[in-house]
Design a protein around this motif. Structure first.
Motif, PDB file in Angstrom:
ATOM      1  N   THR A   1     -22.302  25.383 -16.249  1.00  0.00           N
ATOM      2  CA  THR A   1     -23.672  25.461 -16.779  1.00  0.00           C
ATOM      3  C   THR A   1     -23.803  24.959 -18.199  1.00  0.00           C
ATOM      4  N   GLY A   2     -22.728  24.580 -18.847  1.00  0.00           N
ATOM      5  CA  GLY A   2     -22.805  24.090 -20.214  1.00  0.00           C
ATOM      6  C   GLY A   2     -22.719  25.220 -21.219  1.00  0.00           C
ATOM      7  N   PRO A   3     -23.172  24.969 -22.457  1.00  0.00           N
ATOM      8  CA  PRO A   3     -22.955  25.924 -23.533  1.00  0.00           C
ATOM      9  C   PRO A   3     -23.805  27.179 -23.400  1.00  0.00           C
ATOM     10  N   ALA A   4     -23.283  28.251 -23.966  1.00  0.00           N
ATOM     11  CA  ALA A   4     -24.061  29.470 -24.170  1.00  0.00           C
ATOM     12  C   ALA A   4     -24.624  29.404 -25.579  1.00  0.00           C
ATOM     13  N   GLU A   5     -25.709  30.110 -25.831  1.00  0.00           N
ATOM     14  CA  GLU A   5     -26.309  30.012 -27.165  1.00  0.00           C
ATOM     15  C   GLU A   5     -27.010  31.292 -27.562  1.00  0.00           C
ATOM     16  N   TYR A   6     -27.047  31.506 -28.868  1.00  0.00           N
ATOM     17  CA  TYR A   6     -28.016  32.394 -29.483  1.00  0.00           C
ATOM     18  C   TYR A   6     -29.145  31.502 -29.968  1.00  0.00           C
ATOM     19  N   ASN A   7     -30.391  31.988 -29.883  1.00  0.00           N
ATOM     20  CA  ASN A   7     -31.510  31.237 -30.473  1.00  0.00           C
ATOM     21  C   ASN A   7     -32.504  32.216 -31.066  1.00  0.00           C
ATOM     22  N   ASN A   8     -33.378  31.680 -31.905  1.00  0.00           N
ATOM     23  CA  ASN A   8     -34.345  32.526 -32.601  1.00  0.00           C
ATOM     24  C   ASN A   8     -35.735  32.398 -31.981  1.00  0.00           C
ATOM     25  N   ARG A   9     -35.801  32.268 -30.674  1.00  0.00           N
ATOM     26  CA  ARG A   9     -37.057  31.961 -30.000  1.00  0.00           C
ATOM     27  C   ARG A   9     -38.177  32.946 -30.318  1.00  0.00           C
ATOM     28  N   GLY A  10     -37.875  34.195 -30.516  1.00  0.00           N
ATOM     29  CA  GLY A  10     -38.935  35.163 -30.784  1.00  0.00           C
ATOM     30  C   GLY A  10     -39.475  35.129 -32.196  1.00  0.00           C
TER      31      GLY A  10
ATOM     32  N   ASN B   1     -27.738  27.902 -43.120  1.00  0.00           N
ATOM     33  CA  ASN B   1     -26.524  28.480 -43.652  1.00  0.00           C
ATOM     34  C   ASN B   1     -26.116  29.670 -42.792  1.00  0.00           C
ATOM     35  N   PHE B   2     -24.828  29.834 -42.535  1.00  0.00           N
ATOM     36  CA  PHE B   2     -24.350  30.968 -41.760  1.00  0.00           C
ATOM     37  C   PHE B   2     -22.844  31.115 -41.975  1.00  0.00           C
ATOM     38  N   ALA B   3     -22.339  32.272 -41.602  1.00  0.00           N
ATOM     39  CA  ALA B   3     -20.896  32.510 -41.579  1.00  0.00           C
ATOM     40  C   ALA B   3     -20.469  32.548 -40.121  1.00  0.00           C
TER      41      ALA B   3
ATOM     42  N   TRP C   1     -13.176  33.924 -41.242  1.00  0.00           N
ATOM     43  CA  TRP C   1     -14.580  33.841 -41.634  1.00  0.00           C
ATOM     44  C   TRP C   1     -14.745  32.750 -42.697  1.00  0.00           C
ATOM     45  N   ALA C   2     -15.737  31.901 -42.510  1.00  0.00           N
ATOM     46  CA  ALA C   2     -16.066  30.875 -43.501  1.00  0.00           C
ATOM     47  C   ALA C   2     -17.565  30.637 -43.451  1.00  0.00           C
ATOM     48  N   GLU C   3     -18.093  30.078 -44.519  1.00  0.00           N
ATOM     49  CA  GLU C   3     -19.515  29.774 -44.592  1.00  0.00           C
ATOM     50  C   GLU C   3     -19.728  28.310 -44.241  1.00  0.00           C
ATOM     51  N   TYR C   4     -20.754  28.040 -43.460  1.00  0.00           N
ATOM     52  CA  TYR C   4     -21.080  26.689 -43.015  1.00  0.00           C
ATOM     53  C   TYR C   4     -22.541  26.430 -43.338  1.00  0.00           C
ATOM     54  N   SER C   5     -22.855  25.172 -43.680  1.00  0.00           N
ATOM     55  CA  SER C   5     -24.250  24.859 -43.983  1.00  0.00           C
ATOM     56  C   SER C   5     -24.508  23.366 -43.801  1.00  0.00           C
ATOM     57  N   PHE C   6     -25.784  23.040 -43.660  1.00  0.00           N
ATOM     58  CA  PHE C   6     -26.222  21.646 -43.632  1.00  0.00           C
ATOM     59  C   PHE C   6     -27.689  21.607 -44.009  1.00  0.00           C
ATOM     60  N   LEU C   7     -28.140  20.434 -44.434  1.00  0.00           N
ATOM     61  CA  LEU C   7     -29.545  20.210 -44.776  1.00  0.00           C
ATOM     62  C   LEU C   7     -30.222  19.400 -43.683  1.00  0.00           C
ATOM     63  N   PHE C   8     -31.498  19.685 -43.434  1.00  0.00           N
ATOM     64  CA  PHE C   8     -32.308  18.803 -42.603  1.00  0.00           C
ATOM     65  C   PHE C   8     -33.672  18.668 -43.257  1.00  0.00           C
TER      66      PHE C   8
ATOM     67  N   PHE D   1     -20.996  35.009 -35.326  1.00  0.00           N
ATOM     68  CA  PHE D   1     -21.947  34.446 -36.293  1.00  0.00           C
ATOM     69  C   PHE D   1     -22.484  35.587 -37.147  1.00  0.00           C
ATOM     70  N   ASP D   2     -22.715  35.315 -38.435  1.00  0.00           N
ATOM     71  CA  ASP D   2     -23.243  36.340 -39.323  1.00  0.00           C
ATOM     72  C   ASP D   2     -24.087  35.663 -40.409  1.00  0.00           C
ATOM     73  N   GLU D   3     -25.069  36.385 -40.907  1.00  0.00           N
ATOM     74  CA  GLU D   3     -25.885  35.953 -42.046  1.00  0.00           C
ATOM     75  C   GLU D   3     -26.485  34.561 -41.834  1.00  0.00           C
ATOM     76  N   VAL D   4     -27.184  34.368 -40.734  1.00  0.00           N
ATOM     77  CA  VAL D   4     -27.813  33.081 -40.425  1.00  0.00           C
ATOM     78  C   VAL D   4     -29.098  32.951 -41.242  1.00  0.00           C
ATOM     79  N   ALA D   5     -29.304  31.790 -41.867  1.00  0.00           N
ATOM     80  CA  ALA D   5     -30.485  31.596 -42.707  1.00  0.00           C
ATOM     81  C   ALA D   5     -31.010  30.168 -42.584  1.00  0.00           C
ATOM     82  N   ILE D   6     -32.332  30.038 -42.645  1.00  0.00           N
ATOM     83  CA  ILE D   6     -32.984  28.746 -42.883  1.00  0.00           C
ATOM     84  C   ILE D   6     -33.811  28.941 -44.142  1.00  0.00           C
ATOM     85  N   CYS D   7     -33.475  28.192 -45.185  1.00  0.00           N
ATOM     86  CA  CYS D   7     -34.144  28.346 -46.471  1.00  0.00           C
ATOM     87  C   CYS D   7     -34.675  27.007 -46.956  1.00  0.00           C
ATOM     88  N   ALA D   8     -35.809  27.052 -47.641  1.00  0.00           N
ATOM     89  CA  ALA D   8     -36.337  25.845 -48.270  1.00  0.00           C
ATOM     90  C   ALA D   8     -35.344  25.383 -49.317  1.00  0.00           C
TER      91      ALA D   8
END
Length: 181
Positions: free
Chosen positions: A12-21, A35-37, A72-79, A106-113
């Motif tokens: 079935t492919g990947p499993a995911e968490y999403n923020n649909r709500g 940004n997230f850990a 544990w490590a922190e990961y981030s990217f810009l879009f 996954f921990d401390e997930v953020a989308i920030c300006a």
């Protein structure tokens, strides 16, 4: 996220968490940092992160793949948002071919300006990152005919007043090499 079967047995492919709500609006032209850990129970686990607009036929604004480790490590990217969007949807996907059952945290997930005045770090080791000083400190290379590409400085940029520009001068079917800065 816990993968319960060896991944070759999962069709079935990947499993995911999403923020649909959640409601996550973005403004066209603005930059946002995700940004997230994360850590995995297996080393070199690959994850994918997608930012989509479910109200615009699930249009993808950005997607990327990252390799995470067992620490544990922190990961981030810009879009950059292309247009104003009422609600973007983020997906954190896990799937690795050839692996036995494993876990990804996954921990401390953020989308920030993020309104960068510079897109580089304060101690950037690359000189002249936006070509503000012309092509100084940058070399160019092309693996094909020298008429395949041209190299220059553009006045179009995301930060300051210029950027490095590679122009592809022929149809790609006629090009035998690669142009690079």
């Amino acid at each position: 996220l816990e993968t319960l079967w060896d991944s070759d047995s999962i069709a079935t492919g990947p499993a995911e968490y999403n923020n649909r709500g959640m409601v996550v609006p973005v403004i066209g032209g603005e930059f946002y940092e995700v940004n997230f850990a994360a850590k995995s129970s297996i080393d070199q686990s690959k994850i994918q992160i997608w930012v989509k607009d479910e109200f615009d036929s699930w249009m993808t604004l950005h997607n990327t793949e990252m390799t995470i480790t067992t620490e544990w490590a922190e990961y981030s990217f810009l879009f950059q948002a292309d247009v104003d969007r009422d609600d973007v949807h983020m997906e954190l996907k896990v799937f690795n071919a050839g692996f036995a059952p494993y876990q990804v945290f996954f921990d401390e997930v953020a989308i920030c300006a993020a309104n960068p005045s510079t897109a580089t770090c304060a101690d950037n080791l690359i000189s002249n990152p936006g070509a503000e000083n012309g092509l100084s400190d940058w070399w160019t290379w092309h693996g094909g005919d020298e008429t395949d590409y041209s190299f220059g400085v553009s006045s179009e940029s995301v930060v300051a007043d210029s950027s490095l520009l590679i122009q592809v001068l022929k149809p790609t079917a006629d090009i035998t090499g690669t142009g690079e800065f």
